[in-house]
Design an enzyme around this catalytic site. Structure first.
Site, short mmCIF file in Angstrom:
data_model
loop_
_atom_site.label_atom_id
_atom_site.label_comp_id
_atom_site.label_asym_id
_atom_site.label_seq_id
_atom_site.Cartn_x
_atom_site.Cartn_y
_atom_site.Cartn_z
N ASP A 297 41.05 -43.42 15.52
CA ASP A 297 41.43 -44.27 14.40
C ASP A 297 40.19 -45.05 13.98
OD1 ASP A 297 43.40 -45.10 12.55
OD2 ASP A 297 43.57 -47.02 13.57
N ASP B 72 32.73 -45.39 1.34
CA ASP B 72 31.32 -45.01 1.39
C ASP B 72 30.47 -45.53 0.21
OD1 ASP B 72 31.52 -43.79 3.82
OD2 ASP B 72 31.52 -41.74 3.07
N THR C 228 44.61 -34.26 14.93
CA THR C 228 44.35 -34.39 13.49
C THR C 228 44.41 -33.01 12.85
OG1 THR C 228 42.78 -35.26 11.86
CG2 THR C 228 41.83 -34.09 13.70
N ASN C 229 44.55 -32.98 11.54
CA ASN C 229 44.37 -31.74 10.78
C ASN C 229 43.26 -31.92 9.77
OD1 ASN C 229 46.22 -29.86 11.86
ND2 ASN C 229 47.91 -30.93 10.85
N ASN C 230 42.50 -33.02 9.90
CA ASN C 230 41.41 -33.31 8.98
C ASN C 230 40.21 -32.40 9.33
OD1 ASN C 230 39.06 -34.46 7.88
ND2 ASN C 230 40.02 -36.49 7.76
N LYS D 244 24.52 -39.13 7.19
CA LYS D 244 25.62 -40.02 7.57
C LYS D 244 26.10 -39.70 8.99
CE LYS D 244 30.33 -41.40 6.59
NZ LYS D 244 31.58 -41.14 5.91
#
Ligand code: IMP
Length: 194
Positions: free
Chosen positions: A69, A152, A8-10, A172
């Site tokens: 995912d 959310d 990922t690049n998140n 969270k």
């Protein structure tokens, strides 16, 4: 120190993993390994999509790697939006339109049960391991709160009277589907990964 690629690049996801994984592993992003490929999520399950990402990296770079995912499953919609969570209303990542679609489809529906799910596929030295995290809750009748992302503002986890979007990031992260899946993977890695 053992290196693990997170497919990922998140930055948000990477920070979350770093906070839980401690200093035992070095986590590399796709940018860190110079991977610019667009890895397509063509699977019909979270596990299949997570697996596509981890195997892509493992076969191209021969580096131990994990991919994830996630999505929202709503009881009254037979598990939708599921793997289509990011593009439920058509355009990828249009969170407002996605929430509008869910609220419209659930209009007048009394069964508001839903859960967020994450599946992680870890390919460690060529062998695949899966980790799943879920959080159960209900879909509100309207949005509430401005924190977080995605669905959310309309998701209220069981045991709380506020939505994910009304929680701090720490609140969270203590109960989220992603955090739970990550915790399971970290436990496995800390125990030696066998
Ligand atoms: P991803 O696989 O983690 O990128 O998630 C796919 C989609 O599921 C996102 O674009 C959101 O629509 C939804 N989603 C996943 N996790 C969350 C969450 O923690 N809050 C709200 N929406 C989420």
């Amino acid at each position: 120190m053992q290196q693990l690629v997170f497919a990922t690049n998140n930055r948000h996801k990477i920070e979350e993993v770093l906070a839980k994984i401690g200093h035992q592993f070095t986590i590399l992003s796709l940018d860190d390994i110079g991977c610019t490929d667009d890895i397509e999520e063509t699977g019909t399950t979270f596990a299949a999509n997570a697996s596509i990402k981890s195997h892509f990296i493992y076969s191209k770079y021969q580096l131990s790697c994990f991919g994830d995912d996630s999505g929202l499953e709503i009881d009254a919609l037979n598990g939708e939006p599921g793997v289509y969570s990011a593009r439920y209303a058509g355009k990828h990542g249009d969170h407002e339109a996605n929430m509008d679609k869910v609220l419209t489809l659930l209009n007048g529906q009394t069964n508001r049960k839903a859960c967020f799910k994450t599946v992680i596929s870890l390919v460690l030295d060529g062998k695949e391991h899966f980790f799943e995290g879920t959080v159960e809750g209900t879909i509100r009748n309207q949005r509430s709160g401005s924190q977080g992302f995605g669905y959310d503002p309309i998701f209220q986890p069981d045991g709380y009277t506020i939505t994910f979007a009304e929680m701090t990031m720490q609140q969270k992260n203590a109960i989220s589907h992603r955090a739970r899946a990550v915790e399971k993977m970290v436990e496995f890695l800390k125990a030696g990964g066998n």
